[in-house]
Enzyme design. Structure first.
Site, short mmCIF file in Angstrom:
data_model
loop_
_atom_site.label_atom_id
_atom_site.label_comp_id
_atom_site.label_asym_id
_atom_site.label_seq_id
_atom_site.Cartn_x
_atom_site.Cartn_y
_atom_site.Cartn_z
N HIS A 189 0.83 -1.20 0.00
CA HIS A 189 0.00 0.00 0.00
C HIS A 189 0.86 1.26 0.00
CE1 HIS A 189 -3.93 -2.03 1.39
NE2 HIS A 189 -4.07 -1.56 0.16
N GLU A 431 -3.62 -20.78 -17.86
CA GLU A 431 -2.48 -20.55 -16.98
C GLU A 431 -1.61 -21.78 -16.80
OE1 GLU A 431 -3.89 -17.76 -13.53
OE2 GLU A 431 -5.58 -19.03 -14.12
N ASP A 455 1.43 -17.34 -14.11
CA ASP A 455 1.37 -18.76 -13.77
C ASP A 455 1.76 -19.64 -14.96
OD1 ASP A 455 0.81 -19.12 -11.05
OD2 ASP A 455 -1.30 -18.63 -11.32
N CYS A 502 -3.06 -11.40 -19.87
CA CYS A 502 -3.19 -10.81 -18.54
C CYS A 502 -2.01 -11.26 -17.69
CB CYS A 502 -4.51 -11.25 -17.89
SG CYS A 502 -4.77 -10.62 -16.24
#
Length: 565
Positions: A189, A431, A455, A502
């Site tokens: 964060h 994946e 992956d 992706c």
């Protein structure tokens, strides 16, 4: 002059004097206590004080970073109000006969280790949130436990062991030119806040961190992760010029908002954004993404105060869809291994959870949990353009079973008179090598395929990307991986469905021409990468060389080619 290297976490160039913040005082040695009730009372008082402080941080973050990013501290408040979290601390006080400080430390370390070992990099980076909350508690249990960042420093670059979100909010942004950290993640964060603020950040300096010298002149390169110590005149001149060029570059990127992502010879590709939390949707809008290519849903399940009920999920999905104003939002169903040891779920102790019961396997073993999520997504579908994507598919049977449960959820909602969108796209993530080799079959069951390169690289090369001893072998540009992608794209095209990339390699400039030559319909990247990818696409001319480009990328270096071809 010498250079060290870490991991680039926030772009930009900074030049200034170094201010090294001393390490936190630790409570590693367990201190015994004779009166457990006194320690529990001290803990309760610290919790109240810490909560008040975090609420103040929330207000500060709201003013500095806006509504979306300030919600980070709302989640911190929820954890401070969490019964299970504090029950674990109290258990250590009562059973181990230790002080409140020691109990907080033990609980924080437990949760920190849990998050740091998670497969998903975004969730793994939440470990610093646990540190932040625990240090708030320790501060009010004993003011000597936690030292704040030194506000008395002049304009310069701050070096810390690990940067926390609360520290990003409280520092004077007019004085801080950049941050360096010994540990940390580009998914933390703190890193997210700094990227949005445009402050350079380099993490993971590790042992090199110990060689930093107080008040030394340094250059921080937030693009490469390089840190130049005691730079000479030539280096200062070079990096000052790069600073100015980056300013001009950012101004040019902002002018691309509203422009299509199309090559010079007319090939258009959509550039979507990946996000890990409903709160991140503002970043998607600010960077003018064509849609959301991946909305991770794990944030709804991790943490006992996170609302993974049907109503809680519905509200989260609805909020995202409404804010996207009709742009496509791909919601990935839960991708988690076994049962996370937070709240009502429990992780089993596995050597490699990436190879275990995760993603669609987990969902199909938990049909009640899966149906709750599917119903929530379907209910939200009435408020925008939603697509549902199933992760880690390795067989036709998994797709069929998942779609059967989806149809069952649709019927239940219809019988209850609840509105659902007429058309909802269904997709599968490619994946694994199994999914690639079966992609011609999978394509007949879905509306789109999304190639998860992170992956796919791991499974194709047999490289655990969590294992530092083989990290160097993890290569998304490996010809075997690219050949896998080529197969999946061709099978999708054969069936006339959308094919998407992706993962981290979707933002790899070196692979962009390869993906365009394949005819990929969509790239899904981090929000901050959208405009940069758009800029590169608009500078490319593919021409008639598509097949040549594909062969070049898929060929092993030094490979002997057939001269007859």
């Amino acid at each position: 002059m010498r250079s060290i290297r870490g991991v680039a976490a926030s772009k930009g160039i900074a030049i200034g004097k170094l201010c090294i913040r001393q390490p936190y005082a630790q409570t590693e040695h367990l201190l015994s206590s004779e009166d457990a009730q006194v320690e529990i009372q001290r803990l309760d008082a610290a919790r109240i004080a810490a909560e008040q402080n975090i609420r103040q941080l929330y207000r500060q973050a709201f003013q500095k970073f806006g509504a979306e990013d300030s919600l980070i501290f709302k989640s911190h408040i929820l954890l401070l109000e969490d019964h299970d979290f504090f029950e674990d601390i109290q258990k250590h006080i009562l059973q181990d006969h230790v002080t409140a400080e020691s109990a907080v430390y033990m609980t924080a370390q437990h949760f920190y280790q849990l998050f740091s070992k998670m497969e998903d990099e975004y969730m793994r980076a939440r470990d610093t949130d646990i540190l932040d909350i625990s240090r708030h508690l320790l501060r009010y249990l004993n003011l000597e436990n936690v030292e704040p960042l030194d506000e008395s420093i002049g304009k310069g670059i701050i070096a810390v062991e690990e940067l926390l979100p609360s520290e990003v909010v409280t520092v004077n942004r007019k004085k801080v030119l950049a941050f360096l950290s010994q540990n940390g993640s580009c998914y933390s964060h703190a890193a997210i806040l700094l990227r949005n603020a445009g402050i350079p950040f380099v993490v993971g300096l590790k042992e090199s961190f110990k060689g930093l010298v107080q008040a030394e002149n340094v250059i921080v390169d937030g693009f490469t992760g390089d840190v130049v110590l005691s730079p000479d005149v030539m280096a200062l001149r070079e990096y000052s010029d790069r600073q100015y060029q980056y300013f001009l570059h950012l101004r040019a990127l902002r002018e691309l908002r509203g422009c299509p992502s199309v090559t010079k010879d007319g090939y258009r590709i959509d550039v979507h954004a990946n996000i890990g939390h409903a709160e991140d949707v503002q970043q998607v809008l600010d960077n003018d993404a064509d849609g959301i290519g991946l909305l991770r849903t794990e944030f709804l399940y991790l943490g006992s105060n996170m609302d993974c009920s049907e109503e809680g999920q519905f509200r989260a999905y609805k909020m995202v869809l409404e804010k996207m104003h009709g742009k496509r939002v791909v919601i990935r169903t839960l991708d988690i291994s076994e049962e996370p040891e937070i709240g009502q779920w429990r992780y089993s102790d596995r050597i490699n959870p990436a190879m275990g019961c995760r993603a669609i396997r987990f969902s199909l073993r938990r049909p009640g949990l899966f149906m709750t999520q599917l119903r929530a997504i379907l209910r939200a579908s009435a408020y925008g353009r939603v697509a549902i994507m199933f992760p880690i598919i390795t067989s036709e049977q998994e797709i069929v079973r998942a779609k059967t449960l989806l149809q069952q959820a649709q019927k239940e909602l219809s019988d209850q008179g609840i509105e659902v969108a007429d058309r909802i796209e269904i997709g599968a993530m490619v994946e694994t090598p199994a999914a690639v080799l079966l992609s011609d079959k999978l394509a007949s069951h879905v509306d789109f395929l999304s190639i998860g390169t992170n992956d796919l690289t791991q499974y194709t090369l047999a490289v655990d990307r969590m294992n530092p001893s083989v990290t160097a072998l993890y290569n998304p540009r490996h010809p075997a991986v690219l050949r896998m992608i080529d197969i999946a794209v061709k099978n999708a095209k054969k069936h006339g469905i959308r094919i998407e990339i992706c993962g981290e390699s979707a933002a790899d400039s070196a692979l962009l021409c390869f993906y365009l030559a394949l005819g990929v319909d969509e790239l899904s990247v981090a929000p901050s990468s959208v405009l940069e990818i758009r800029r590169m696409i608009r500078q490319i001319t593919l021409g008639e060389n598509k097949e040549h480009i594909i062969r070049q990328f898929c060929r092993e270096p030094g490979e002997i080619t057939d001269k007859r071809a």
